[in-house]
Write a protein that holds these residues in place. Sequence first.
Motif, PDB file in Angstrom:
ATOM      1  N   PRO A  34      33.841  36.002  37.015  1.00  0.00           N
ATOM      2  CA  PRO A  34      34.548  36.666  38.120  1.00  0.00           C
ATOM      3  C   PRO A  34      33.941  36.291  39.464  1.00  0.00           C
ATOM      4  O   PRO A  34      32.728  36.256  39.617  1.00  0.00           O
ATOM      5  CB  PRO A  34      34.338  38.162  37.837  1.00  0.00           C
ATOM      6  CG  PRO A  34      33.882  38.254  36.429  1.00  0.00           C
ATOM      7  CD  PRO A  34      33.229  36.951  36.102  1.00  0.00           C
ATOM      8  N   GLY A  35      34.794  35.977  40.401  1.00  0.00           N
ATOM      9  CA  GLY A  35      34.328  35.654  41.749  1.00  0.00           C
ATOM     10  C   GLY A  35      33.937  34.204  41.939  1.00  0.00           C
ATOM     11  O   GLY A  35      33.499  33.825  43.022  1.00  0.00           O
ATOM     12  N   ILE A  49      32.693  40.342  44.363  1.00  0.00           N
ATOM     13  CA  ILE A  49      33.809  40.317  43.401  1.00  0.00           C
ATOM     14  C   ILE A  49      33.268  40.424  41.987  1.00  0.00           C
ATOM     15  O   ILE A  49      33.813  41.157  41.158  1.00  0.00           O
ATOM     16  CB  ILE A  49      34.642  39.027  43.577  1.00  0.00           C
ATOM     17  CG1 ILE A  49      35.362  39.040  44.921  1.00  0.00           C
ATOM     18  CG2 ILE A  49      35.640  38.868  42.436  1.00  0.00           C
ATOM     19  CD1 ILE A  49      36.072  37.744  45.267  1.00  0.00           C
ATOM     20  N   GLU A  50      32.190  39.713  41.706  1.00  0.00           N
ATOM     21  CA  GLU A  50      31.599  39.767  40.365  1.00  0.00           C
ATOM     22  C   GLU A  50      31.157  41.187  40.023  1.00  0.00           C
ATOM     23  O   GLU A  50      31.405  41.679  38.930  1.00  0.00           O
ATOM     24  CB  GLU A  50      30.413  38.814  40.261  1.00  0.00           C
ATOM     25  CG  GLU A  50      29.794  38.822  38.886  1.00  0.00           C
ATOM     26  CD  GLU A  50      28.453  38.126  38.813  1.00  0.00           C
ATOM     27  OE1 GLU A  50      28.086  37.726  37.708  1.00  0.00           O
ATOM     28  OE2 GLU A  50      27.774  38.015  39.839  1.00  0.00           O
ATOM     29  N   LYS A  51      30.525  41.854  40.987  1.00  0.00           N
ATOM     30  CA  LYS A  51      30.037  43.221  40.731  1.00  0.00           C
ATOM     31  C   LYS A  51      31.198  44.182  40.474  1.00  0.00           C
ATOM     32  O   LYS A  51      31.128  45.022  39.583  1.00  0.00           O
ATOM     33  CB  LYS A  51      29.187  43.714  41.899  1.00  0.00           C
ATOM     34  CG  LYS A  51      28.522  45.040  41.626  1.00  0.00           C
ATOM     35  CD  LYS A  51      27.539  45.391  42.692  1.00  0.00           C
ATOM     36  CE  LYS A  51      26.873  46.712  42.327  1.00  0.00           C
ATOM     37  NZ  LYS A  51      25.806  47.050  43.242  1.00  0.00           N
ATOM     38  N   LYS A  52      32.285  44.039  41.241  1.00  0.00           N
ATOM     39  CA  LYS A  52      33.453  44.889  41.014  1.00  0.00           C
ATOM     40  C   LYS A  52      34.050  44.658  39.636  1.00  0.00           C
ATOM     41  O   LYS A  52      34.488  45.592  38.978  1.00  0.00           O
ATOM     42  CB  LYS A  52      34.523  44.623  42.072  1.00  0.00           C
ATOM     43  CG  LYS A  52      34.229  45.242  43.400  1.00  0.00           C
ATOM     44  CD  LYS A  52      35.374  44.969  44.363  1.00  0.00           C
ATOM     45  CE  LYS A  52      35.053  45.460  45.747  1.00  0.00           C
ATOM     46  NZ  LYS A  52      36.108  45.132  46.705  1.00  0.00           N
ATOM     47  N   ALA A  53      34.083  43.409  39.193  1.00  0.00           N
ATOM     48  CA  ALA A  53      34.690  43.068  37.913  1.00  0.00           C
ATOM     49  C   ALA A  53      33.831  43.461  36.724  1.00  0.00           C
ATOM     50  O   ALA A  53      34.337  43.839  35.677  1.00  0.00           O
ATOM     51  CB  ALA A  53      34.992  41.577  37.855  1.00  0.00           C
ATOM     52  N   THR A  54      32.502  43.367  36.881  1.00  0.00           N
ATOM     53  CA  THR A  54      31.614  43.612  35.750  1.00  0.00           C
ATOM     54  C   THR A  54      30.919  44.962  35.810  1.00  0.00           C
ATOM     55  O   THR A  54      30.291  45.367  34.845  1.00  0.00           O
ATOM     56  CB  THR A  54      30.532  42.513  35.659  1.00  0.00           C
ATOM     57  OG1 THR A  54      29.752  42.529  36.849  1.00  0.00           O
ATOM     58  CG2 THR A  54      31.142  41.161  35.447  1.00  0.00           C
ATOM     59  N   ALA A  61      28.278  44.052  30.759  1.00  0.00           N
ATOM     60  CA  ALA A  61      29.376  43.127  31.024  1.00  0.00           C
ATOM     61  C   ALA A  61      29.294  41.907  30.112  1.00  0.00           C
ATOM     62  O   ALA A  61      30.318  41.439  29.613  1.00  0.00           O
ATOM     63  CB  ALA A  61      29.355  42.704  32.485  1.00  0.00           C
TER      64      ALA A  61
END
Length: 66
Positions: A34-35, A49-54, A61
């Motif tokens: 992600p991201g 973005i990665e933190k929001k997705a995972t 995650a």
Amino acid sequence: MSKITLAEWKEKNFPGKVPSLRTCQNWANEGRIPGAMKMGGLWFVDTGIEKKATGSNSRVAKILAA
């Protein structure tokens, strides 16, 4: 929005036995990171973005993604 290189991302997320950069590039190209985005021929990961997705727990995650 903070971006890190894909090489920095792999070192951060895989301490010890690190997958090759080519493997991580394949994952990014497949949308598995992600991201991840390619800019000017280089891969970067947007950590926001990665933190929001995972979520905040990267180990959870990784388990869910397996």
